[in-house]
Design a protein around this motif. Structure first.
Motif, PDB file in Angstrom:
ATOM      1  N   GLY A 644      44.061  17.606 -10.510  1.00 17.81           N
ATOM      2  CA  GLY A 644      44.837  18.643  -9.902  1.00 17.81           C
ATOM      3  C   GLY A 644      46.089  18.342  -9.061  1.00 17.81           C
ATOM      4  O   GLY A 644      46.663  19.094  -8.589  1.00 17.81           O
ATOM      5  N   HIS A 645      46.379  16.796  -9.069  1.00 20.12           N
ATOM      6  CA  HIS A 645      47.372  16.342  -8.317  1.00 20.12           C
ATOM      7  C   HIS A 645      48.136  15.315  -9.350  1.00 20.12           C
ATOM      8  O   HIS A 645      47.832  14.835 -10.191  1.00 20.12           O
ATOM      9  CB  HIS A 645      46.839  15.788  -6.930  1.00 20.12           C
ATOM     10  N   HIS A 819      50.110  20.892   2.091  1.00 21.89           N
ATOM     11  CA  HIS A 819      49.053  20.075   1.015  1.00 21.89           C
ATOM     12  C   HIS A 819      49.590  18.967   0.574  1.00 21.89           C
ATOM     13  O   HIS A 819      48.879  18.258  -0.245  1.00 21.89           O
ATOM     14  CB  HIS A 819      48.685  21.209   0.132  1.00 21.89           C
ATOM     15  N   PRO A 835      49.570  18.378  -4.861  1.00 24.88           N
ATOM     16  CA  PRO A 835      49.175  19.297  -5.869  1.00 24.88           C
ATOM     17  C   PRO A 835      50.006  19.725  -6.813  1.00 24.88           C
ATOM     18  O   PRO A 835      51.206  19.694  -6.677  1.00 24.88           O
ATOM     19  CB  PRO A 835      48.632  20.520  -4.893  1.00 24.88           C
ATOM     20  N   GLU A 836      49.743  19.781  -8.339  1.00 27.29           N
ATOM     21  CA  GLU A 836      50.432  20.172  -9.173  1.00 27.29           C
ATOM     22  C   GLU A 836      51.412  21.354  -9.104  1.00 27.29           C
ATOM     23  O   GLU A 836      52.630  21.149  -9.545  1.00 27.29           O
ATOM     24  CB  GLU A 836      49.766  20.498 -10.400  1.00 27.29           C
TER      25      GLU A 836
END
Length: 878
Positions: A644-645, A819, A835-836
């Motif tokens: 997810g990153h 984040h 994070p995407e």
């Protein structure tokens, strides 16, 4: 029996000077000879405890040997200026240690030592001659020995017989035949040590040998002896140490006496020999560093009372008693505080009486003085405690004041600035300094360290102000510490399974290469043995050796690179070494360093190591992860983003050439960057006189090497080696660059001239780097100093710039994208874990903040940041 130590002072001055690197104090005075000599003397006194001692020096002027033979020592070069300047300090050290210094005009130190040794022996003393000179072997008796402190080696009559094959009394006979090139004693030309030893073993003396010369074989040796008989007799006289010099042995005068402690301490301070200062024991217990008794806080009311007694804005010194490994895994065992002339220790209990202390730590109006702030921030975070700024880190303050010094430990600063030895009690040695100050220890030691920090902070703040470094300290170095702590805490995720698979693949490839190497060599051998490799290359394959070392012909990387042009085997050996190092240093080692709690790799980023201001990375060093070669790039693939990153890499483009343009104000160079052109293409067009359409990749690469070579003060030889052209062609490239960009040459000349005058260079933000090498008596060292003077303002300004970028980006991310994590800094590159869903905004923010630093510093050229995104470090690299 009482023991007399006779120290060959003149010999050890030379030995210390040439054995040690050109150490200097902060004023640029070279100190290596004094340091080596002083260390030797203290070792003798401390470990051997002689009853009597003397240091014997040569006196200037001719001796009786010069009168007999004018060429005696005639070929010796004069003492280097950098050595002769240190001799008075060596004499002062001897005097401060209350050791008699003996010298006598017209008589050499060897003869004085010989005379004193014989007279002391006759007076009932054992004698130890401290020297490495083989001439002294002739003085050995059952009660006279030689000690070499550098090799920690004892020599007596048995060792003499083993070395020369004769009794000590016959050593001068051997020296007479073989001569001595160092002292210009002729000997018998054609006779070396082996033949001389054999002849004296057979005939006993030179006179007996010459009397029975007809018995000598072979005929050639006999002829040499007949023709050079007088040389042999002369050489024997010159080589014989006299034992009847006009010097008296006075046992009482030579008896060891207490050192003049005040003079010794003052001198060691002047020379900045901090480690030696620590070893000089005080004669009496020192006074406490505390102004009042240390309190132990074991209740909330006691904690509140301690805090309430402080002034509202008074600085509080904090020292954490830590245990465990340094960095993110250190544990807090207790906290010592010092303020308002009071010191307290808090055995840790975060659930009770720590509340007033945490409120104190959160107070943003109060400065917290700490030594090695980053380690404290990391450790306190583990127990849920925040230490808010403003900060004063005494370790980093000392780094700005003394960037060339390696030891910025609290022990060193307390001893140097407060005249206090931390942890010392009567007859108890001081603890060793630690870069990270992570330690186990007592409550008393922690309190003592907090009190020392409290006293050091105002002293060091004033010194920073006087030096003009306080703004750099407050605006750059201190705000950077919590950024680095966050980076270390965040860590980097590693694909362990991928590295294990790569390790097995490399193992198979190394086995295949071993077979190929054995085939090329005509048989198996130990590749890791330089001796066996040399035998294969230079005996079996008959390749021409490049360079000889003390142990044989060299097989280092440079040698193998040159030999690779002659044969395939050296190239294969180089490939094998490269892959083997990749496997052991990275592929196998990195998984072992993963933190078991976080499952991530946590490096340590150090602010106080590189004198230029650059950060360094250790445990592990992630700044050296290979960026080239297939396997190097595959190692970078193992540094990954979690699910997810993405990894975002932001790299300053051509930062050092841009700073060079700003500092030089060269109109052509500034113009290239102002127009957004490629500096390396522009340089290639100037050097080769061709339009961009005709510049090849090789030409651009050569131009890039020229640009960076200019920044680092490269020589034509160095450039020729890097780009594979002749020295003449490389010299032409450099000269063409300076013709086209004339202001760059003016800047470099100005940097060298200013550094010679001031003793240091400065960056755009005023970071100082002392360069004592510029005043060295050694031309090689002066050349090193000139290259430093050229490069330090550029490299140091780049370091300051990236630090400002890290501070600004970190602050903005904390405000807008909490984040997104900054997880590494490598030279001019910052790496983030994003994070995407935050990726687009993170790219915009990072690029904008990093490029805005140019305006913050009022640079004459725009900064450019290249971005890259990917699931691993290789894919994300711009």
């Amino acid at each position: 029996m009482p023991t007399l130590y006779l120290i060959d002072g003149s010999a050890y001055i030379y030995r210390a000077f040439f054995a040690l690197p050109p150490l200097s104090n902060s004023k640029g005075f070279q100190t290596n000879a004094v340091y080596g000599f002083t260390t030797m003397l203290l070792k003798i006194l401390r470990e051997h405890r002689p009853d009597a001692v003397a240091v014997v020096f040569d006196e200037k002027g001719p001796t009786q040997r010069h009168e007999e033979y004018q060429a005696y020592k005639a070929q010796r070069p004069p003492m280097p200026d950098a050595m002769s300047a240190q001799v008075p300090y060596i004499h002062r050290v001897v005097e401060a240690l209350a050791i008699p210094a003996i010298r006598l005009a017209g008589h050499e130190a060897d003869d004085i030592i010989g005379t004193l040794a014989r007279k002391a022996e006759q007076a009932g003393h054992d004698v130890v001659i401290v020297t490495s000179d083989k001439d002294m072997y002739q003085l050995l008796t059952p009660r006279v020995r030689i000690y070499d402190p550098v090799k920690d080696k004892w020599i007596g009559e048995p060792e003499c017989r083993e070395r020369f094959g004769v009794e000590p009394a016959r050593v001068a006979e051997i020296m007479g035949l073989m001569g001595d090139a160092i002292d210009n004693i002729p000997g018998v030309k054609g006779i070396g040590e082996k033949t001389a030893t054999k002849l004296i073993g057979q005939f006993g003396t030179i006179e007996e040998l010459l009397r029975r010369v007809e018995d000598v074989t072979p005929a050639r040796t006999k002829t040499m002896l007949i023709e050079q008989a007088e040389n042999a007799r002369l050489s024997r006289r010159l080589a014989t140490i006299q034992t009847d010099s006009p010097v008296e042995f006075d046992a009482e005068a030579l008896h060891v006496k207490p050192a003049h402690e005040d003079r010794l301490v003052e001198l060691l301070r002047e020379l900045e020999f901090t480690s030696l200062l620590k070893s000089v024991q005080p004669s009496a217990p020192q006074a406490s560093i505390h102004d009042a008794a240390v309190e132990t806080i074991e209740s909330e009311s006691a904690a509140r009372a301690f805090v309430d007694r402080m002034g509202k804005t008074e600085t509080v010194a904090v020292h954490c008693l830590l245990s465990g490994p340094p960095g993110v895994r250190a544990d807090v065992q207790g906290i010592a505080l010092s303020a308002a002339s009071r010191t307290a220790f808090i055995p840790l209990d975060v659930h009770g009486y720590m509340r007033p202390i945490t409120a104190l730590f959160h107070d943003a109006t109060r400065t917290k003085a700490v030594h090695d702030l980053k380690s404290v921030l990391l450790a306190l975070h583990r127990i849920g405690v925040t230490l808010a700024g403003p900060y004063f880190d005494t370790m980093i303050a000392d780094y700005l004041l003394n960037p060339n010094r390696r030891d910025h430990g609290l022990d060193t600063l307390a001893l140097e600035l407060l005249d206090h030895r931390l942890g010392a009690r009567e007859s108890e040695p001081a603890p060793a300094a630690s870069l990270f100050e992570v330690e186990t220890g007592s409550h008393e030691q922690a309190a003592e360290r907090a009190a020392a920090i409290a006293k050091l902070a105002p002293l060091m703040q004033e010194r920073l102000r006087e030096q003009g470094s306080l703004k750099l300290f407050q605006d750059v170095e201190m705000p950077l510490v919590p950024v680095l702590a966050d980076i270390e805490r965040n860590g980097f995720l590693l694909d362990v399974d991928g590295l294990h698979a790569l390790s097995k693949e490399l193992e198979r490839e190394l086995d295949r290469m071993m077979e190929s190497i054995a085939r090329l060599a005509g048989g198996e051998f130990n590749i890791n043995s330089p001796k066996q490799l040399a035998a294969v290359l230079f005996e079996k394959l008959a390749l021409k050796p490049i360079r000889k070392t003390k142990t044989g012909y060299s097989t280092d990387e440079d040698t193998l690179t040159q030999l690779a042009a002659q044969h395939e085997l050296p190239a294969q050996i180089l490939n094998y070494r490269t892959l083997s190092k990749l496997k052991s240093t990275y592929v196998d080692a990195l998984p072992e360093l993963i933190n078991p709690d976080t499952k991530r790799l946590h490096t340590s980023l150090n602010q106080t190591v590189a004198a230029t201001g650059r950060l360094s990375s250790t445990e592990p060093n992630l700044q050296n992860i290979p960026v080239k070669g297939d396997y190097g790039l595959r190692i970078r693939e193992a540094f990954i983003a979690p699910k997810g990153h993405e990894l975002l890499c932001a790299d300053y483009s051509q930062i050092e050439p841009r700073i060079l343009a700003h500092l030089s104000q060269d109109p052509r160079l500034v113009g290239v960057f102002a127009k957004g052109e490629d500096i390396h293409m522009a340089t290639a067009m100037e050097i080769f006189g061709l339009p961009s359409s005709q510049i090849t990749r090789e030409m651009r690469r050569a131009a890039k090497t020229v640009v960076f070579g200019i920044v680092y003060g490269i020589s034509p030889f160095g450039l020729s080696q890097n780009i594979g052209v002749s020295q003449a062609e490389a010299k032409k490239y450099i000269e063409t660059f300076f013709e086209k960009f004339a202001a760059v040459r003016e800047l470099m000349d100005r940097n060298i001239s200013d550094a010679k005058t001031k003793g240091y260079t400065t960056t755009i933000l005023g970071r100082r780097r002392p360069i004592p090498e510029l005043h060295s008596g050694d031309p090689v060292q002066r050349g090193v100093g000139e290259r430093m003077a050229v490069n330090s303002p550029i490299q140091g300004s780049a370091a300051d710039l990236i630090k400002l970028a890290m501070i600004n980006v970190h602050r903005k991310l904390h405000e807008d994208l909490p984040h997104v994590k900054m997880i590494l800094q490598v030279h001019d590159e910052l790496i983030f874990e994003v994070p995407e869903h935050d990726l687009d905004e993170a790219k915009r923010l990072v690029k904008s903040e990093m490029e805005a630093v140019g305006k913050q510093l009022n640079l004459s050229v725009p900064l450019k940041v290249d971005l890259g995104v990917g699931k691993n470090w290789r894919a994300a690299h711009p």
